[in-house]
Design an enzyme around this catalytic site. Structure first.
Site, PDB file in Angstrom:
ATOM      1  N   THR A 295     -61.291 -54.445 -20.117  1.00  0.00           N
ATOM      2  CA  THR A 295     -60.077 -54.287 -19.312  1.00  0.00           C
ATOM      3  C   THR A 295     -58.821 -54.342 -20.172  1.00  0.00           C
ATOM      4  OG1 THR A 295     -61.197 -55.228 -17.417  1.00  0.00           O
ATOM      5  CG2 THR A 295     -58.818 -55.274 -17.350  1.00  0.00           C
TER       6      THR A 295
ATOM      7  N   TYR B  39     -60.133 -49.427 -11.683  1.00  0.00           N
ATOM      8  CA  TYR B  39     -59.675 -48.925 -12.977  1.00  0.00           C
ATOM      9  C   TYR B  39     -60.894 -48.647 -13.837  1.00  0.00           C
ATOM     10  CZ  TYR B  39     -60.912 -53.508 -14.735  1.00  0.00           C
ATOM     11  OH  TYR B  39     -61.612 -54.624 -15.069  1.00  0.00           O
TER      12      TYR B  39
ATOM     13  N   SER C 147     -67.802 -54.339 -20.895  1.00  0.00           N
ATOM     14  CA  SER C 147     -68.682 -55.257 -21.638  1.00  0.00           C
ATOM     15  C   SER C 147     -70.006 -55.525 -20.927  1.00  0.00           C
ATOM     16  CB  SER C 147     -67.971 -56.570 -21.961  1.00  0.00           C
ATOM     17  OG  SER C 147     -67.809 -57.351 -20.814  1.00  0.00           O
TER      18      SER C 147
ATOM     19  N   THR D  40     -64.142 -58.964 -20.414  1.00  0.00           N
ATOM     20  CA  THR D  40     -64.305 -60.393 -20.122  1.00  0.00           C
ATOM     21  C   THR D  40     -65.690 -60.737 -19.558  1.00  0.00           C
ATOM     22  OG1 THR D  40     -63.340 -60.082 -17.927  1.00  0.00           O
ATOM     23  CG2 THR D  40     -61.841 -60.738 -19.701  1.00  0.00           C
ATOM     24  N   ASP D  41     -66.413 -59.738 -19.018  1.00  0.00           N
ATOM     25  CA  ASP D  41     -67.656 -60.051 -18.302  1.00  0.00           C
ATOM     26  C   ASP D  41     -68.721 -60.698 -19.200  1.00  0.00           C
ATOM     27  OD1 ASP D  41     -66.519 -59.079 -16.032  1.00  0.00           O
ATOM     28  OD2 ASP D  41     -67.702 -57.249 -15.918  1.00  0.00           O
TER      29      ASP D  41
ATOM     30  N   LYS E  62     -66.919 -67.260 -18.172  1.00  0.00           N
ATOM     31  CA  LYS E  62     -66.079 -66.659 -17.146  1.00  0.00           C
ATOM     32  C   LYS E  62     -66.481 -67.276 -15.818  1.00  0.00           C
ATOM     33  CE  LYS E  62     -64.412 -62.243 -15.374  1.00  0.00           C
ATOM     34  NZ  LYS E  62     -64.506 -60.777 -15.424  1.00  0.00           N
TER      35      LYS E  62
ATOM     36  N   GLU F  55     -91.146 -85.344 -17.335  1.00  0.00           N
ATOM     37  CA  GLU F  55     -92.229 -84.345 -17.220  1.00  0.00           C
ATOM     38  C   GLU F  55     -92.126 -83.237 -18.270  1.00  0.00           C
ATOM     39  OE1 GLU F  55     -90.029 -84.665 -14.229  1.00  0.00           O
ATOM     40  OE2 GLU F  55     -91.094 -86.572 -14.174  1.00  0.00           O
TER      41      GLU F  55
HETATM   42  N1  DAS Z   1     -64.439 -54.331 -17.249  1.00  0.00           N
HETATM   43  C1  DAS Z   1     -65.033 -55.643 -17.400  1.00  0.00           C
HETATM   44  C2  DAS Z   1     -65.601 -55.825 -18.793  1.00  0.00           C
HETATM   45  O1  DAS Z   1     -65.507 -54.952 -19.597  1.00  0.00           O
HETATM   46  C3  DAS Z   1     -64.095 -56.742 -17.037  1.00  0.00           C
HETATM   47  C4  DAS Z   1     -63.038 -57.078 -18.050  1.00  0.00           C
HETATM   48  O2  DAS Z   1     -62.933 -56.630 -19.127  1.00  0.00           O
HETATM   49  O3  DAS Z   1     -62.225 -57.942 -17.686  1.00  0.00           O
HETATM   50  O4  DAS Z   1     -66.126 -56.857 -19.066  1.00  0.00           O
END
Ligand code: DAS
Length: 326
Positions: A14, A27, A60, A93-94, A166, A284
Protein backbone atom coordinates in the site's frame (compact mmCIF):
# COMPACT_ATOMS: atom_id res chain seq x y z
CA UNK A 1 29.97 14.90 8.45
CA UNK A 2 28.31 13.49 5.32
CA UNK A 3 24.74 12.21 5.52
CA UNK A 4 24.29 8.45 6.21
CA UNK A 5 23.98 6.25 3.13
CA UNK A 6 20.89 4.06 2.96
CA UNK A 7 19.84 1.31 0.57
CA UNK A 8 16.07 1.34 -0.04
CA UNK A 9 14.65 -1.99 -1.24
CA UNK A 10 11.10 -1.64 -2.61
CA UNK A 11 8.68 -4.57 -2.70
CA UNK A 12 5.32 -2.83 -3.28
CA UNK A 13 2.34 -2.84 -0.90
CA UNK A 14 0.00 0.00 0.00
CA UNK A 15 2.95 2.35 0.59
CA UNK A 16 3.33 2.14 -3.22
CA UNK A 17 -0.41 1.77 -3.89
CA UNK A 18 -2.84 3.97 -5.83
CA UNK A 19 -6.62 4.35 -5.58
CA UNK A 20 -7.10 6.81 -8.46
CA UNK A 21 -9.04 9.07 -6.09
CA UNK A 22 -8.20 10.67 -2.74
CA UNK A 23 -11.29 9.21 -1.07
CA UNK A 24 -11.91 5.80 -2.64
CA UNK A 25 -11.56 2.72 -0.39
CA UNK A 26 -10.49 0.24 -3.11
CA UNK A 27 -6.97 0.58 -4.48
CA UNK A 28 -4.18 -1.42 -6.09
CA UNK A 29 -0.97 -2.07 -4.13
CA UNK A 30 2.45 -1.83 -5.80
CA UNK A 31 1.70 0.84 -8.42
CA UNK A 32 4.50 3.35 -7.75
CA UNK A 33 8.10 2.46 -8.59
CA UNK A 34 11.01 3.18 -6.30
CA UNK A 35 12.27 6.12 -8.44
CA UNK A 36 8.92 7.90 -8.17
CA UNK A 37 8.66 7.10 -4.45
CA UNK A 38 12.14 8.45 -3.72
CA UNK A 39 11.29 11.52 -5.82
CA UNK A 40 8.39 12.20 -3.43
CA UNK A 41 10.59 11.52 -0.40
CA UNK A 42 13.13 14.04 -1.71
CA UNK A 43 10.63 16.84 -1.04
CA UNK A 44 11.01 16.02 2.69
CA UNK A 45 14.73 16.96 2.58
CA UNK A 46 15.68 14.04 4.83
CA UNK A 47 19.29 13.92 6.00
CA UNK A 48 20.27 10.72 4.16
CA UNK A 49 21.78 9.71 0.82
CA UNK A 50 19.42 7.12 -0.60
CA UNK A 51 19.86 4.55 -3.35
CA UNK A 52 16.74 2.66 -4.41
CA UNK A 53 16.29 -0.83 -5.83
CA UNK A 54 13.03 -2.36 -7.01
CA UNK A 55 12.96 -5.95 -5.76
CA UNK A 56 9.27 -6.57 -6.53
CA UNK A 57 6.06 -4.55 -6.82
CA UNK A 58 3.39 -6.76 -5.29
CA UNK A 59 0.73 -6.90 -2.62
CA UNK A 60 2.46 -8.62 0.28
CA UNK A 61 -0.08 -11.46 0.27
CA UNK A 62 2.12 -12.69 -2.62
CA UNK A 63 5.36 -12.45 -0.62
CA UNK A 64 7.31 -15.69 -0.30
CA UNK A 65 10.61 -17.57 -0.49
CA UNK A 66 11.80 -16.26 -3.90
CA UNK A 67 11.51 -12.57 -2.95
CA UNK A 68 12.76 -13.32 0.57
CA UNK A 69 15.91 -14.79 -0.98
CA UNK A 70 16.42 -11.65 -3.11
CA UNK A 71 15.94 -9.35 -0.09
CA UNK A 72 18.29 -11.50 1.95
CA UNK A 73 21.02 -11.34 -0.72
CA UNK A 74 20.74 -7.53 -0.93
CA UNK A 75 20.84 -7.14 2.85
CA UNK A 76 23.83 -9.48 3.20
CA UNK A 77 25.74 -7.45 0.59
CA UNK A 78 24.79 -4.22 2.39
CA UNK A 79 26.20 -5.58 5.67
CA UNK A 80 29.73 -5.61 4.23
CA UNK A 81 29.40 -2.60 1.90
CA UNK A 82 31.38 0.34 3.35
CA UNK A 83 29.11 2.66 1.33
CA UNK A 84 25.96 1.54 3.13
CA UNK A 85 24.98 2.48 6.69
CA UNK A 86 21.57 0.86 6.79
CA UNK A 87 18.75 -0.74 4.80
CA UNK A 88 15.06 0.16 4.53
CA UNK A 89 12.56 -2.26 2.97
CA UNK A 90 9.23 -0.85 1.80
CA UNK A 91 6.63 -3.61 2.15
CA UNK A 92 2.91 -4.34 2.23
CA UNK A 93 1.60 -4.48 5.76
CA UNK A 94 -0.24 -7.83 5.51
CA UNK A 95 2.86 -10.05 5.75
CA UNK A 96 5.48 -7.48 6.83
CA UNK A 97 5.84 -9.29 10.17
CA UNK A 98 6.80 -12.57 8.45
CA UNK A 99 9.43 -10.92 6.24
CA UNK A 100 10.74 -9.00 9.26
CA UNK A 101 11.05 -12.14 11.38
CA UNK A 102 12.56 -14.26 8.60
CA UNK A 103 15.28 -11.63 7.99
CA UNK A 104 15.70 -11.19 11.73
CA UNK A 105 16.64 -14.87 11.97
CA UNK A 106 18.92 -14.92 8.92
CA UNK A 107 20.89 -11.63 9.01
CA UNK A 108 23.71 -10.43 11.24
CA UNK A 109 22.75 -7.52 13.47
CA UNK A 110 25.65 -5.23 12.53
CA UNK A 111 23.65 -2.61 10.54
CA UNK A 112 20.08 -1.38 10.87
CA UNK A 113 17.48 -3.13 8.70
CA UNK A 114 14.08 -1.42 8.90
CA UNK A 115 10.79 -2.50 7.33
CA UNK A 116 8.16 0.14 6.65
CA UNK A 117 4.70 0.23 5.08
CA UNK A 118 1.53 2.28 4.95
CA UNK A 119 -2.16 1.68 5.58
CA UNK A 120 -3.37 4.24 3.04
CA UNK A 121 -2.40 4.34 -0.66
CA UNK A 122 -0.15 7.09 -1.98
CA UNK A 123 -2.93 9.20 -3.50
CA UNK A 124 -5.29 8.93 -0.48
CA UNK A 125 -6.10 11.84 1.75
CA UNK A 126 -3.98 11.36 4.89
CA UNK A 127 -1.41 9.04 3.17
CA UNK A 128 0.74 7.71 6.01
CA UNK A 129 3.52 6.34 3.79
CA UNK A 130 5.78 9.35 3.67
CA UNK A 131 5.62 9.96 7.40
CA UNK A 132 6.33 6.30 8.14
CA UNK A 133 9.19 6.44 5.62
CA UNK A 134 10.66 9.62 7.18
CA UNK A 135 10.53 7.83 10.54
CA UNK A 136 12.18 4.73 9.06
CA UNK A 137 14.99 6.92 7.67
CA UNK A 138 15.55 8.41 11.12
CA UNK A 139 15.77 4.92 12.63
CA UNK A 140 18.01 3.47 9.88
CA UNK A 141 20.42 6.44 10.18
CA UNK A 142 20.90 5.88 13.91
CA UNK A 143 23.90 3.62 14.67
CA UNK A 144 22.04 2.63 17.89
CA UNK A 145 19.45 0.87 15.71
CA UNK A 146 22.03 -1.87 15.05
CA UNK A 147 22.13 -4.77 17.50
CA UNK A 148 18.34 -4.96 17.78
CA UNK A 149 17.66 -7.30 14.86
CA UNK A 150 15.25 -6.30 12.12
CA UNK A 151 12.90 -3.45 13.08
CA UNK A 152 9.47 -2.48 11.79
CA UNK A 153 8.43 1.16 11.84
CA UNK A 154 4.75 2.17 11.67
CA UNK A 155 2.67 4.98 13.20
CA UNK A 156 5.53 6.60 15.14
CA UNK A 157 6.58 3.36 16.82
CA UNK A 158 9.60 1.12 16.41
CA UNK A 159 8.84 -2.59 16.85
CA UNK A 160 11.17 -5.58 17.13
CA UNK A 161 10.58 -8.23 14.45
CA UNK A 162 9.99 -11.03 16.96
CA UNK A 163 7.23 -9.13 18.77
CA UNK A 164 5.34 -7.27 16.07
CA UNK A 165 2.14 -8.23 14.31
CA UNK A 166 -0.54 -6.55 12.27
CA UNK A 167 -3.53 -6.43 14.59
CA UNK A 168 -6.09 -4.33 12.69
CA UNK A 169 -7.33 -4.36 9.10
CA UNK A 170 -8.02 -0.60 9.02
CA UNK A 171 -6.58 2.62 10.40
CA UNK A 172 -2.99 3.80 10.65
CA UNK A 173 -2.44 2.30 14.15
CA UNK A 174 -2.54 -1.20 12.73
CA UNK A 175 0.45 -2.83 14.42
CA UNK A 176 1.14 -3.95 17.94
CA UNK A 177 3.86 -5.87 19.71
CA UNK A 178 3.64 -8.76 22.14
CA UNK A 179 5.09 -9.38 24.68
CA UNK A 180 7.01 -6.09 24.16
CA UNK A 181 4.68 -3.50 22.67
CA UNK A 182 7.43 -1.44 21.03
CA UNK A 183 11.14 -0.78 21.52
CA UNK A 184 11.17 2.91 20.65
CA UNK A 185 9.23 6.01 19.69
CA UNK A 186 10.04 7.91 16.52
CA UNK A 187 8.96 11.03 14.66
CA UNK A 188 10.69 12.66 11.69
CA UNK A 189 12.57 14.86 14.18
CA UNK A 190 13.17 12.62 17.23
CA UNK A 191 13.97 9.02 18.16
CA UNK A 192 13.79 7.59 21.66
CA UNK A 193 14.86 4.01 22.41
CA UNK A 194 13.43 2.10 25.38
CA UNK A 195 16.75 0.55 26.45
CA UNK A 196 20.06 -0.49 24.90
CA UNK A 197 20.54 -2.91 21.97
CA UNK A 198 20.09 -6.50 23.18
CA UNK A 199 21.66 -8.35 20.22
CA UNK A 200 24.88 -6.40 19.52
CA UNK A 201 27.30 -7.99 17.01
CA UNK A 202 25.23 -11.13 16.62
CA UNK A 203 25.91 -13.32 13.58
CA UNK A 204 23.05 -14.67 11.45
CA UNK A 205 21.26 -17.40 13.40
CA UNK A 206 20.23 -19.45 10.35
CA UNK A 207 21.19 -19.77 6.70
CA UNK A 208 18.39 -18.96 4.24
CA UNK A 209 17.60 -21.41 1.47
CA UNK A 210 15.37 -20.53 -1.49
CA UNK A 211 13.21 -23.60 -0.97
CA UNK A 212 11.77 -23.79 2.51
CA UNK A 213 10.45 -26.94 4.21
CA UNK A 214 6.71 -27.61 3.97
CA UNK A 215 5.24 -26.56 7.34
CA UNK A 216 1.45 -26.13 7.28
CA UNK A 217 -0.58 -24.37 9.99
CA UNK A 218 -3.53 -26.29 11.44
CA UNK A 219 -6.21 -23.80 12.55
CA UNK A 220 -8.18 -25.28 15.45
CA UNK A 221 -11.90 -24.57 15.96
CA UNK A 222 -14.82 -25.98 17.87
CA UNK A 223 -16.27 -29.12 16.33
CA UNK A 224 -13.01 -30.07 14.60
CA UNK A 225 -12.62 -33.71 13.64
CA UNK A 226 -9.27 -35.57 13.46
CA UNK A 227 -9.40 -36.02 9.66
CA UNK A 228 -8.39 -32.33 9.29
CA UNK A 229 -4.82 -33.37 10.16
CA UNK A 230 -4.56 -35.77 7.22
CA UNK A 231 -6.09 -33.14 4.90
CA UNK A 232 -3.10 -30.86 5.59
CA UNK A 233 -0.41 -33.49 5.20
CA UNK A 234 1.65 -33.71 2.00
CA UNK A 235 4.44 -36.19 1.22
CA UNK A 236 7.02 -33.49 2.00
CA UNK A 237 5.45 -32.13 5.19
CA UNK A 238 8.38 -31.52 7.54
CA UNK A 239 6.62 -29.99 10.53
CA UNK A 240 3.30 -28.55 11.63
CA UNK A 241 2.20 -25.53 13.63
CA UNK A 242 -1.04 -25.81 15.56
CA UNK A 243 -2.94 -22.52 15.75
CA UNK A 244 -4.66 -23.68 18.89
CA UNK A 245 -7.57 -22.39 20.95
CA UNK A 246 -6.60 -20.70 24.24
CA UNK A 247 -3.08 -21.62 25.28
CA UNK A 248 -2.42 -23.84 22.25
CA UNK A 249 -5.21 -26.35 22.96
CA UNK A 250 -6.97 -28.73 20.53
CA UNK A 251 -9.70 -31.40 20.67
CA UNK A 252 -8.49 -34.74 22.09
CA UNK A 253 -8.98 -36.74 18.85
CA UNK A 254 -6.95 -34.12 16.93
CA UNK A 255 -4.24 -34.28 19.61
CA UNK A 256 -4.08 -38.05 19.24
CA UNK A 257 -3.39 -37.70 15.48
CA UNK A 258 -0.69 -35.10 16.15
CA UNK A 259 0.98 -37.31 18.78
CA UNK A 260 1.32 -39.98 16.08
CA UNK A 261 2.91 -37.45 13.71
CA UNK A 262 5.34 -36.26 16.40
CA UNK A 263 6.29 -39.88 17.09
CA UNK A 264 7.06 -40.28 13.38
CA UNK A 265 9.60 -37.42 13.60
CA UNK A 266 7.47 -34.49 12.37
CA UNK A 267 7.89 -31.62 14.86
CA UNK A 268 4.58 -30.25 16.16
CA UNK A 269 4.55 -26.71 17.58
CA UNK A 270 1.61 -25.53 19.69
CA UNK A 271 0.78 -21.83 19.18
CA UNK A 272 -2.38 -19.84 19.92
CA UNK A 273 -5.02 -18.20 17.76
CA UNK A 274 -5.42 -15.44 20.39
CA UNK A 275 -4.06 -11.91 19.90
CA UNK A 276 -1.82 -12.10 22.97
CA UNK A 277 -1.25 -15.81 22.82
CA UNK A 278 1.58 -16.81 25.12
CA UNK A 279 1.84 -20.63 24.99
CA UNK A 280 4.08 -22.20 27.62
CA UNK A 281 5.01 -25.86 27.92
CA UNK A 282 2.49 -28.05 29.68
CA UNK A 283 3.45 -31.31 31.42
CA UNK A 284 1.89 -33.44 28.63
CA UNK A 285 4.20 -31.88 26.00
CA UNK A 286 7.04 -34.20 27.07
CA UNK A 287 4.97 -37.34 26.53
CA UNK A 288 3.31 -35.96 23.37
CA UNK A 289 6.61 -34.82 21.85
CA UNK A 290 5.19 -31.29 21.29
CA UNK A 291 6.92 -27.89 21.33
CA UNK A 292 5.39 -24.71 22.82
CA UNK A 293 5.55 -21.59 20.62
CA UNK A 294 5.87 -19.21 23.59
CA UNK A 295 4.96 -15.67 22.39
CA UNK A 296 5.34 -16.35 18.66
CA UNK A 297 2.22 -16.11 16.51
CA UNK A 298 1.43 -19.15 14.31
CA UNK A 299 2.88 -17.54 11.12
CA UNK A 300 6.10 -16.66 12.94
CA UNK A 301 6.27 -20.06 14.64
CA UNK A 302 6.03 -21.49 11.11
CA UNK A 303 8.97 -19.34 9.91
CA UNK A 304 11.16 -20.35 12.87
CA UNK A 305 10.28 -24.03 12.45
CA UNK A 306 11.14 -23.80 8.74
CA UNK A 307 14.55 -22.31 9.56
CA UNK A 308 15.22 -25.01 12.16
CA UNK A 309 14.17 -27.93 9.96
CA UNK A 310 16.13 -26.49 6.99
CA UNK A 311 19.23 -26.42 9.21
CA UNK A 312 18.70 -30.03 10.24
CA UNK A 313 17.34 -29.32 13.74
CA UNK A 314 14.38 -31.65 14.28
CA UNK A 315 14.55 -32.91 17.87
CA UNK A 316 11.86 -31.36 20.10
CA UNK A 317 14.27 -30.29 22.88
CA UNK A 318 16.52 -28.27 20.53
CA UNK A 319 13.48 -26.79 18.76
CA UNK A 320 12.01 -25.83 22.15
CA UNK A 321 15.17 -23.94 23.15
CA UNK A 322 15.04 -21.93 19.88
CA UNK A 323 11.42 -21.01 20.69
CA UNK A 324 12.39 -20.12 24.27
CA UNK A 325 15.18 -17.72 23.14
CA UNK A 326 14.74 -14.05 22.21
N1 DAS B 1 -2.03 -4.38 0.11
C1 DAS B 1 -1.71 -5.03 1.37
C2 DAS B 1 -0.30 -5.59 1.35
O1 DAS B 1 0.39 -5.45 0.38
C3 DAS B 1 -1.93 -4.14 2.55
C4 DAS B 1 -0.88 -3.09 2.80
O2 DAS B 1 0.13 -2.96 2.22
O3 DAS B 1 -1.14 -2.32 3.73
O4 DAS B 1 0.11 -6.16 2.31
Amino acid sequence: MSAPKLLILATGGTIAGMAGSATRHEYLPGQIGIAEFLGQAETLALNAQMTGKQIANIGSEDMGPVIWAKLHRECMAAMTDPDCDGVIITHGTDTAEETAFLLDLTLPTSKPVVIVGAMRPADAVGYDGLRNFANAVRVACDPAAAGRGVLLVMSDRVHAARDVRKARTRGTEAFQGFPRDSVGLVTPSALEWFGAPWRSDEAARYALTETLPDVPILFIHAGMTPDYVARLLAPKTAGMVVCGVGEGNMPNPVRAELVKLAASGIPIVRASRLDEGLVDREPEDDANGFIAARALTPPKARVLLQMLVASGVTDPASIQSAFDGR
